[in-house]
Design a protein around this motif. Structure first.
Motif, PDB file in Angstrom:
ATOM      1  N   MET A 209       0.845  -1.197   0.000  1.00 58.73           N
ATOM      2  CA  MET A 209       0.000   0.000   0.000  1.00 58.73           C
ATOM      3  C   MET A 209       0.880   1.246   0.000  1.00 58.73           C
ATOM      4  SD  MET A 209      -2.942   1.107   2.742  1.00 58.73           S
ATOM      5  CE  MET A 209      -3.827   2.642   2.563  1.00 58.73           C
ATOM      6  N   SER A 210       0.570   2.202  -0.869  1.00 63.13           N
ATOM      7  CA  SER A 210       1.366   3.426  -0.966  1.00 63.13           C
ATOM      8  C   SER A 210       1.254   4.253   0.306  1.00 63.13           C
ATOM      9  CB  SER A 210       0.893   4.271  -2.156  1.00 63.13           C
ATOM     10  OG  SER A 210       1.142   3.598  -3.363  1.00 63.13           O
ATOM     11  N   LYS A 211       2.357   4.852   0.691  1.00 65.45           N
ATOM     12  CA  LYS A 211       2.391   5.718   1.862  1.00 65.45           C
ATOM     13  C   LYS A 211       1.995   7.141   1.467  1.00 65.45           C
ATOM     14  CE  LYS A 211       4.301   2.393   4.316  1.00 65.45           C
ATOM     15  NZ  LYS A 211       3.593   1.698   5.426  1.00 65.45           N
ATOM     16  N   ARG A 212       1.369   7.844   2.404  1.00 68.02           N
ATOM     17  CA  ARG A 212       1.046   9.252   2.179  1.00 68.02           C
ATOM     18  C   ARG A 212       2.257  10.104   2.544  1.00 68.02           C
ATOM     19  NH1 ARG A 212      -4.641  10.537   4.993  1.00 68.02           N
ATOM     20  NH2 ARG A 212      -4.282  12.586   4.003  1.00 68.02           N
ATOM     21  N   VAL A 213       2.482  11.157   1.753  1.00 61.84           N
ATOM     22  CA  VAL A 213       3.678  11.987   1.911  1.00 61.84           C
ATOM     23  C   VAL A 213       3.273  13.437   2.170  1.00 61.84           C
ATOM     24  CG1 VAL A 213       5.839  12.732   0.842  1.00 61.84           C
ATOM     25  CG2 VAL A 213       4.889  10.467   0.291  1.00 61.84           C
ATOM     26  N   VAL A 214       3.842  14.021   3.203  1.00 61.13           N
ATOM     27  CA  VAL A 214       3.498  15.394   3.572  1.00 61.13           C
ATOM     28  C   VAL A 214       4.756  16.247   3.712  1.00 61.13           C
ATOM     29  CG1 VAL A 214       1.315  14.804   4.687  1.00 61.13           C
ATOM     30  CG2 VAL A 214       3.439  14.777   6.028  1.00 61.13           C
ATOM     31  N   ILE A 215       4.544  17.554   3.643  1.00 57.40           N
ATOM     32  CA  ILE A 215       5.619  18.527   3.840  1.00 57.40           C
ATOM     33  C   ILE A 215       5.561  19.018   5.277  1.00 57.40           C
ATOM     34  CG2 ILE A 215       6.509  20.802   3.171  1.00 57.40           C
ATOM     35  CD1 ILE A 215       5.268  20.295   0.396  1.00 57.40           C
ATOM     36  N   THR A 216       6.667  18.861   6.000  1.00 59.58           N
ATOM     37  CA  THR A 216       6.689  19.274   7.408  1.00 59.58           C
ATOM     38  C   THR A 216       7.708  20.371   7.698  1.00 59.58           C
ATOM     39  OG1 THR A 216       8.231  17.466   7.939  1.00 59.58           O
ATOM     40  CG2 THR A 216       5.875  17.036   8.253  1.00 59.58           C
ATOM     41  N   GLY A 217       8.543  20.706   6.734  1.00 59.99           N
ATOM     42  CA  GLY A 217       9.527  21.765   6.945  1.00 59.99           C
ATOM     43  C   GLY A 217       9.844  22.489   5.652  1.00 59.99           C
ATOM     44  N   LEU A 218       9.998  23.811   5.743  1.00 59.76           N
ATOM     45  CA  LEU A 218      10.291  24.639   4.568  1.00 59.76           C
ATOM     46  C   LEU A 218      11.331  25.681   4.932  1.00 59.76           C
ATOM     47  CD1 LEU A 218       6.635  25.474   3.438  1.00 59.76           C
ATOM     48  CD2 LEU A 218       8.183  23.926   2.260  1.00 59.76           C
ATOM     49  N   ALA A 219      12.307  25.887   4.044  1.00 60.74           N
ATOM     50  CA  ALA A 219      13.303  26.926   4.310  1.00 60.74           C
ATOM     51  C   ALA A 219      13.855  27.497   3.007  1.00 60.74           C
ATOM     52  CB  ALA A 219      14.430  26.395   5.174  1.00 60.74           C
ATOM     53  N   PRO A 220      13.218  28.536   2.482  1.00 60.66           N
ATOM     54  CA  PRO A 220      13.785  29.233   1.329  1.00 60.66           C
ATOM     55  C   PRO A 220      14.863  30.226   1.786  1.00 60.66           C
ATOM     56  CG  PRO A 220      11.595  30.080   1.845  1.00 60.66           C
ATOM     57  CD  PRO A 220      11.898  29.030   2.856  1.00 60.66           C
ATOM     58  N   ILE A 221      15.906  30.345   0.994  1.00 59.06           N
ATOM     59  CA  ILE A 221      16.901  31.401   1.196  1.00 59.06           C
ATOM     60  C   ILE A 221      17.073  32.114  -0.138  1.00 59.06           C
ATOM     61  CG2 ILE A 221      19.328  31.912   1.642  1.00 59.06           C
ATOM     62  CD1 ILE A 221      19.392  29.867   3.780  1.00 59.06           C
ATOM     63  N   THR A 222      16.620  33.359  -0.180  1.00 56.58           N
ATOM     64  CA  THR A 222      16.683  34.164  -1.400  1.00 56.58           C
ATOM     65  C   THR A 222      17.084  35.585  -1.037  1.00 56.58           C
ATOM     66  OG1 THR A 222      14.448  35.101  -1.401  1.00 56.58           O
ATOM     67  CG2 THR A 222      14.675  32.837  -2.197  1.00 56.58           C
ATOM     68  N   SER A 223      17.336  36.386  -2.053  1.00 56.46           N
ATOM     69  CA  SER A 223      17.724  37.774  -1.777  1.00 56.46           C
ATOM     70  C   SER A 223      16.533  38.638  -1.368  1.00 56.46           C
ATOM     71  CB  SER A 223      18.425  38.384  -2.986  1.00 56.46           C
ATOM     72  OG  SER A 223      17.552  38.463  -4.086  1.00 56.46           O
TER      73      SER A 223
ATOM     74  N   ILE B 141      13.280  21.487   1.572  1.00 53.57           N
ATOM     75  CA  ILE B 141      11.949  21.019   1.981  1.00 53.57           C
ATOM     76  C   ILE B 141      12.094  19.670   2.670  1.00 53.57           C
ATOM     77  CG2 ILE B 141       9.711  20.214   1.095  1.00 53.57           C
ATOM     78  CD1 ILE B 141       9.945  22.317  -1.099  1.00 53.57           C
ATOM     79  N   ILE B 142      11.419  19.513   3.797  1.00 52.39           N
ATOM     80  CA  ILE B 142      11.407  18.230   4.510  1.00 52.39           C
ATOM     81  C   ILE B 142      10.139  17.480   4.128  1.00 52.39           C
ATOM     82  CG2 ILE B 142      11.554  17.057   6.732  1.00 52.39           C
ATOM     83  CD1 ILE B 142      14.004  18.826   6.104  1.00 52.39           C
ATOM     84  N   LEU B 143      10.323  16.344   3.460  1.00 48.59           N
ATOM     85  CA  LEU B 143       9.199  15.459   3.153  1.00 48.59           C
ATOM     86  C   LEU B 143       9.186  14.314   4.155  1.00 48.59           C
ATOM     87  CD1 LEU B 143       9.062  15.044  -0.745  1.00 48.59           C
ATOM     88  CD2 LEU B 143       8.060  16.816   0.705  1.00 48.59           C
ATOM     89  N   GLU B 144       7.986  13.913   4.532  1.00 43.80           N
ATOM     90  CA  GLU B 144       7.880  12.909   5.588  1.00 43.80           C
ATOM     91  C   GLU B 144       6.663  12.019   5.360  1.00 43.80           C
ATOM     92  OE1 GLU B 144       8.289  13.024  10.493  1.00 43.80           O
ATOM     93  OE2 GLU B 144       8.375  14.853   9.291  1.00 43.80           O
ATOM     94  N   GLU B 145       6.800  10.771   5.717  1.00 43.61           N
ATOM     95  CA  GLU B 145       5.666   9.845   5.675  1.00 43.61           C
ATOM     96  C   GLU B 145       4.637  10.299   6.708  1.00 43.61           C
ATOM     97  OE1 GLU B 145       3.086   6.811   6.723  1.00 43.61           O
ATOM     98  OE2 GLU B 145       4.852   7.053   8.007  1.00 43.61           O
ATOM     99  N   LEU B 146       3.373  10.308   6.327  1.00 42.93           N
ATOM    100  CA  LEU B 146       2.331  10.936   7.136  1.00 42.93           C
ATOM    101  C   LEU B 146       2.270  10.402   8.560  1.00 42.93           C
ATOM    102  CD1 LEU B 146      -0.132  12.758   7.568  1.00 42.93           C
ATOM    103  CD2 LEU B 146      -1.539  10.949   6.542  1.00 42.93           C
ATOM    104  N   ASP B 147       2.189   9.090   8.733  1.00 42.11           N
ATOM    105  CA  ASP B 147       2.062   8.536  10.086  1.00 42.11           C
ATOM    106  C   ASP B 147       3.269   8.896  10.949  1.00 42.11           C
ATOM    107  OD1 ASP B 147      -0.380   7.424   9.485  1.00 42.11           O
ATOM    108  OD2 ASP B 147       0.431   5.452   8.979  1.00 42.11           O
TER     109      ASP B 147
END
Length: 424
Positions: A1-15, A258-264
């Motif tokens: 069964m496919s796992k669900r994938v979520v975004i739990t962390g974000l960090a852009p560095i731009t000017s 970006i931090i991707l993580e398995e939902l559970d």
């Protein structure tokens, strides 16, 4: 069964901003950092464009990272290290320090997949000049310092050095590699990371994209200019999807981790979730090394396969501002969604921050996730938009259930990610 994938962390560095809040707020407020070209760039070649976006000024000490690394890592690695620390903290992971290095809780099994465009050529150029003319005393760079051969030129310019330094500094022993798909590199990396978690191979993947094309001579930027790809507007604003568009705004450096993580796994940690990634697709035009294929057939096929019968509320488009790219991308959207009244909201982040090549897809993925989470999309800096295209001309507060982010890279690399508002 496919796992669900979520975004739990974000960090852009731009000017225009470091970290998710400063970056997104400035984006919503249409803050730009468009600069005139240095006079030194035009000494031996007359640029058709007059503007660019400088890379962000990042000092590792500001992120409590030892300054010893300033001389042994390239700028692409430097901003990747800083962004990774911010992203891990944003995702709620405890970062411990030992001597000059960091380490993470051993119960978490991290992997790293990072998209890289070109990166760190400046070091190679300087070392080449210093090597070729090392017996002369008058070889100086534009800041007046004598050019010297850098004995670390190989590790500084290795494409894999960005992800390798993340492994070294944060003590990550899991899978670790970089990939390249030109302007789609960040999107491909995130898509690859998504599939690794979906298939159950990893629980957490540190992913995203980075680019560093700063160059003391302007020769890298000249390469894009000679292709006729750069904006010729009088103020540097590229105006993607406008009838006045004339090319993209060159951004010499940026990063987004970006931090991707398995939902559970994320729920077990009590992590905040920005959005869910539910699918990713890629294909190739098999057409030109620099031009998008004129019919858009493969992009249409890709997006239809990605979205199936789902109603898409928002598209963060590739939207470079080049005449051909925007025309074909507009036709693709019209072919798939019909006339303007039936199309999703469309915007182009590149129209504000410029085109950061290998970092662009990751930045746009972060913008898409934040837009879903906050229920707001940024405006487009344009005049006279292309006919029959739902390009928003004001900041819009909308309820986003499904959104896509698209990237199309030199060489015909097409990639798109399907996001969904997270619901239990």
């Amino acid at each position: 069964m496919s796992k669900r994938v979520v975004i739990t962390g974000l960090a852009p560095i731009t000017s225009i901003g470091i970290g998710k809040d400063e970056f997104f707020n400035n984006l919503i407020n249409l803050k730009t950092n468009i600069q005139k070209l240095p006079d030194s760039f035009n000494k031996k070649y007359k640029f058709k464009t007059g503007f660019y976006v400088p890379e962000p000024d990042v000092k590792l000490e500001d992120f409590e990272i030892s300054s010893v690394f300033n001389t042994i890592v390239g700028n692409a690695s430097k901003i990747s290290i800083a962004a990774t620390k911010l992203a891990l903290m944003d995702a709620g992971f405890e970062i411990n320090k030992k001597d000059k290095l960091f380490y993470l809780d051993s119960k978490y099994d991290f992997a790293i997949i990072l998209g890289v465009g070109i990166g760190n050529l400046d070091i190679s150029f300087k070392s080449h000049v210093a090597h070729s003319f090392e017996n002369r005393d008058d070889i100086f760079d534009i800041i007046g310092k004598k050019l010297r051969y850098n004995r670390m030129v190989i590790p500084l310019t290795m494409p894999n050095s960005t992800s390798a330094w993340l492994s070294i500094l944060f003590g990550i022993n899991g899978m670790n590699y970089t990939l390249n798909a030109s302007c789609a590199s960040g999107t491909y990396a995130i898509g690859d990371a998504f599939e690794k978690i979906q298939d159950g191979k990893h629980k957490i993947v540190i992913t995203g994209g980075v680019e560093c094309l700063n160059d003391y001579s302007g020769s890298i930027m000249r390469g894009f200019d000679t292709l006729g790809a750069l904006t010729k507007s009088e103020d540097g604003i590229p105006m993607p999807f406008s009838k006045k568009r004339s090319g993209f705004l060159f951004n010499e450096g940026a990063c987004c981790i970006i931090i991707l993580e398995e939902l559970d796994h994320a729920l077990e940690r009590g992590a905040e979730i920005y959005a869910e990634i539910i699918d990713y697709e890629s294909n190739s035009d098999a057409y030109s090394i620099v031009q998008i294929e004129e019919s858009g057939h493969n992009i249409i096929k890709l997006i239809k396969k990605l979205i199936k019968n789902k109603k898409i509320d928002y598209i963060n488009a590739h939207g470079t501002g080049t005449t051909t790219n925007d025309e074909i991308e507009a036709k693709v959207i019209q072919e798939i969604f019909g006339d303007k009244n039936n199309q999703p909201y469309i915007n182009s982040t590149k129209g504000i921050i410029g085109h950061s090549i290998g970092a662009s897809g990751a930045l746009e993925a972060a913008v898409t996730a934040l837009s879903i989470k906050k229920g707001i999309i940024h405006n487009n800096l344009i005049e006279d938009p292309i006919d029959n295209l739902n390009v928003n001309t004001d900041t819009a507060k909308i309820d986003i259930e499904y959104a896509i982010s698209t990237s199309y890279g030199f060489g015909g690399h097409n990639g798109a990610i399907l996001f969904k508002r997270y619901e239990k």
